[in-house]
Design a protein around this motif. Structure first.
Motif, PDB file in Angstrom:
ATOM      1  N   ARG A   1       1.192   4.098  -2.811  1.00 23.02           N
ATOM      2  CA  ARG A   1       0.958   5.675  -2.338  1.00 23.02           C
ATOM      3  C   ARG A   1       1.996   6.413  -2.556  1.00 23.02           C
ATOM      4  O   ARG A   1       1.843   7.641  -3.422  1.00 23.02           O
ATOM      5  CB  ARG A   1       0.369   5.441  -0.958  1.00 23.02           C
ATOM      6  N   ASP A   2       3.341   5.889  -2.201  1.00 29.97           N
ATOM      7  CA  ASP A   2       4.391   6.919  -2.351  1.00 29.97           C
ATOM      8  C   ASP A   2       5.286   6.945  -3.424  1.00 29.97           C
ATOM      9  O   ASP A   2       6.003   8.008  -3.627  1.00 29.97           O
ATOM     10  CB  ASP A   2       5.238   6.646  -0.931  1.00 29.97           C
TER      11      ASP A   2
ATOM     12  N   ARG B   1       0.929  -1.077   0.067  1.00 30.68           N
ATOM     13  CA  ARG B   1      -0.176   0.026   0.164  1.00 30.68           C
ATOM     14  C   ARG B   1       0.865   1.183  -0.030  1.00 30.68           C
ATOM     15  O   ARG B   1       0.603   2.148  -0.854  1.00 30.68           O
ATOM     16  CB  ARG B   1      -0.925  -0.022   1.211  1.00 30.68           C
TER      17      ARG B   1
END
Length: 204
Positions: free
Chosen positions: A30-31, A26
């Motif tokens: 996301r990053d 995740r």
């Protein structure tokens, strides 16, 4: 494709240690906005008797832009600008073009470069193996040819991706020299068919 149990005494420790692998995926989704790596791909037949090895480079920029460049044993290029996907076979001097949403679906490229991780895949933790922490990703929409994907991380770094297709064929991609969050170059994700190429564009 050009995608487990611990002893009872260690069960609680194993769950605690590996529960973070889904969170790692995740966080990666996301990053990490851009990434590139070298890869080696080993494709194994359903009976395990035959293996084919290829290698090249992979690069993506979210959302939905990517570039797979196979170098060995044969050259092949797969490029997406987020709207179209081009597949170029230099040996045949042939280019196939498809709309992005038709070509990708719940595929490895969509998992790594797309923005719909939880929407497109059901995620679960797998036990560590080969020195990596693994996540299982099952496409929520069936019929795309991919049965399951497994994503391996070494710490927080993407290290491997394993795909099992609808025919039981297994494809393992191992990544090296991973670089992330560099400035994307738009031209990387565009493709102009070479002069004289046989161009086939699939209808929507």
């Amino acid at each position: 494709m050009k995608l487990l149990c611990l002893a009872a005494a260690l069960a609680l420790t194993g769950v605690a240690a590996h529960a973070d692998s889904v969170d790692t995926l995740r966080e990666f989704s996301r990053d990490v906005r851009t990434a590139r790596a070298d890869f080696t791909q080993t494709v194994t037949s359903p009976d395990g008797a035959k293996k084919k090895v290829s290698s090249g480079t992979f690069e993506f920029a979210r959302p939905n832009r990517f570039r797979f460049a196979y170098r060995k044993p044969f050259e092949q290029l797969i490029v997406s600008d987020g709207k179209k996907v081009w597949l170029h076979d230099p040996d045949l001097n042939q280019v196939s073009i498809r709309a992005f949403d038709q070509a990708l679906g719940a595929t490895p490229a969509a998992l790594l470069s797309g923005g719909g991780l939880e929407r497109d895949f059901e995620l679960s933790v797998l036990p560590a193996r080969d020195g990596l922490d693994w996540v299982k990703a099952v496409p929520r929409t069936k019929g795309g040819g991919v049965e399951t994907l497994q994503i391996g991380f070494k710490g927080r770094q993407l290290a491997a991706l394993e795909i099992v297709d609808a025919f039981g064929q297994r494809s393992l991609m191992q990544f090296a020299e991973l670089a992330t969050n560099f400035a994307a170059v738009d031209a990387t994700y565009r493709f102009v068919p070479p002069a004289g190429a046989d161009v086939v564009e699939q209808p929507r």
